[in-house]
Design a protein around this motif. Sequence first.
Motif, short mmCIF file in Angstrom:
data_model
loop_
_atom_site.label_atom_id
_atom_site.label_comp_id
_atom_site.label_asym_id
_atom_site.label_seq_id
_atom_site.Cartn_x
_atom_site.Cartn_y
_atom_site.Cartn_z
N ALA A 21 0.85 -1.21 0.00
CA ALA A 21 0.00 0.00 0.00
C ALA A 21 0.88 1.25 0.00
O ALA A 21 0.58 2.24 -0.68
CB ALA A 21 -0.93 0.00 1.21
N PHE A 22 2.00 1.20 0.75
CA PHE A 22 2.91 2.34 0.77
C PHE A 22 3.53 2.54 -0.62
O PHE A 22 3.66 3.66 -1.12
CB PHE A 22 4.01 2.14 1.82
N GLU A 23 3.89 1.43 -1.28
CA GLU A 23 4.50 1.55 -2.61
C GLU A 23 3.50 2.11 -3.62
O GLU A 23 3.86 2.88 -4.50
CB GLU A 23 5.05 0.20 -3.06
N ALA A 24 2.26 1.69 -3.48
CA ALA A 24 1.23 2.24 -4.38
C ALA A 24 1.11 3.75 -4.14
O ALA A 24 0.97 4.53 -5.08
CB ALA A 24 -0.11 1.55 -4.12
N HIS A 25 1.19 4.15 -2.86
CA HIS A 25 1.16 5.58 -2.55
C HIS A 25 2.35 6.30 -3.20
O HIS A 25 2.19 7.36 -3.81
CB HIS A 25 1.21 5.79 -1.03
N SER A 26 3.54 5.70 -3.11
CA SER A 26 4.74 6.32 -3.69
C SER A 26 4.57 6.52 -5.18
O SER A 26 4.96 7.56 -5.73
CB SER A 26 5.98 5.45 -3.45
N ALA A 27 3.97 5.52 -5.85
CA ALA A 27 3.76 5.64 -7.30
C ALA A 27 2.78 6.77 -7.59
O ALA A 27 2.97 7.56 -8.51
CB ALA A 27 3.24 4.32 -7.86
#
Length: 355
Positions: A316-322
């Motif tokens: 979920a954090f990586e999706a936020h970063s993208a």
Amino acid sequence: MSTNDTKLGGRDLSGRRVLVPGGTGGVGEGAVRSYLAAGADVVVPTRTEQRAEEFRRVLGDAATDRLHLVVHDYTSFAGAEGLAAEMRRSLGGIDDVVAPIGGFWSGRRLTEIGESDWRTAFVELATAHAAVMRACVPHLSPSGAYCLIVGESATTPVPTAGLVSMEQSALLMMQRVLTAELGGDRRVFALVLGPVRTRFAADAGPGWITADEVGAVAVAASAGSLPGREIQLRDRAAAGRAIALLRDGTSRVEPVVTMSTMRPKPGRENELLDLLRELAPRIRAEPGCLRYSAHLTRDAGHPAVLILMEFESREAFEAHSARIAGQVSRIAALLETPPAPPALFGSDVATVSGV
Ligand SMILES: NC(=O)c1ccc[n+]([C@@H]2O[C@H](COP(=O)([O-])OP(=O)(O)OC[C@H]3O[C@@H](n4cnc5c(N)ncnc54)[C@H](OP(=O)(O)O)[C@@H]3O)[C@@H](O)[C@H]2O)c1
């Protein structure tokens, strides 16, 4: 395909009938190789005889008798219906679909595009995806999976490639709507890729995910039973995590807490705070975001902002970063030094027994 890649997604999919429209392309090749290596029957439609011959040469020894390379235009509703009907007739059904249809387009800002750009980069590609989805999803076997392949441009605006961003974003929404409409009846995934090392882009960065790894993730989605979802495949590490998640069938989700600080340029403090206020509701509404807060230091001499976030999982954090990547240049313009990636922290140790 390396032994390691085979292990990554390797499951026995013998007897599974898999359709890979767009399979002749750079990303598609990885999917075709991975499903063949897993023992499946793989149908690869292509629009020209020349592409078919070329692709057979590319695959070499991997082109076993389980590869069904057919010249068929699948990019219209009628064409895709015909292909799905023929696959059901000749192989008895359709178990899985991987759809890496279409490539990249760039060169014009949105205000400069012409009607033929719109047709080529948006209408034709979106039509091909909608046609294949409509022709195949109702016929997928209950254990099968549909993997839609899109790029990060679906969530991150790319100047002068806006048509790709718009089209990919529409496809991502197609996966979300399908998942909502199907209500667990069929498993539809969206694999959201960062840049991919393919036969057309061999000279890539070390972290770039390979086409074989994308294929291995799709195989793991087919072989597992995890419900359809969006899977971020930004780099090789993300591929390994996705395969572990798909293989275990459950998510070993551990929340992550992130912390970062920003020091505004002198005189730009209020602009930075306004921008953070603008972004806050969007970030808080992102899937898996448990907390977002921005705190201004009380030290008036050296203004600084502390950003705290918590996400329900690393994914979920990586999706936020993208998603936030498109805003980084706006934030950076207001800071003394470019924003650094936030520090990541794991579970709350105070809740772990013995601490
Ligand atoms: N390559 C990357 O770095 C990368 C990164 C992120 C996301 N992606 C995504 O992965 C997917 C596949 O990309 P790719 O790099 O493999 O593309 P590619 O090498 O150009 O292959 C795409 C395939 O799609 C088929 N196709 C059907 N209609 C098409 C159309 N109107 N225009 C172009 N191709 C069409 C073609 O197969 P036939 O001609 O044989 O029918 C072609 O082989 C795309 O959705 C792309 O956004 C790729």
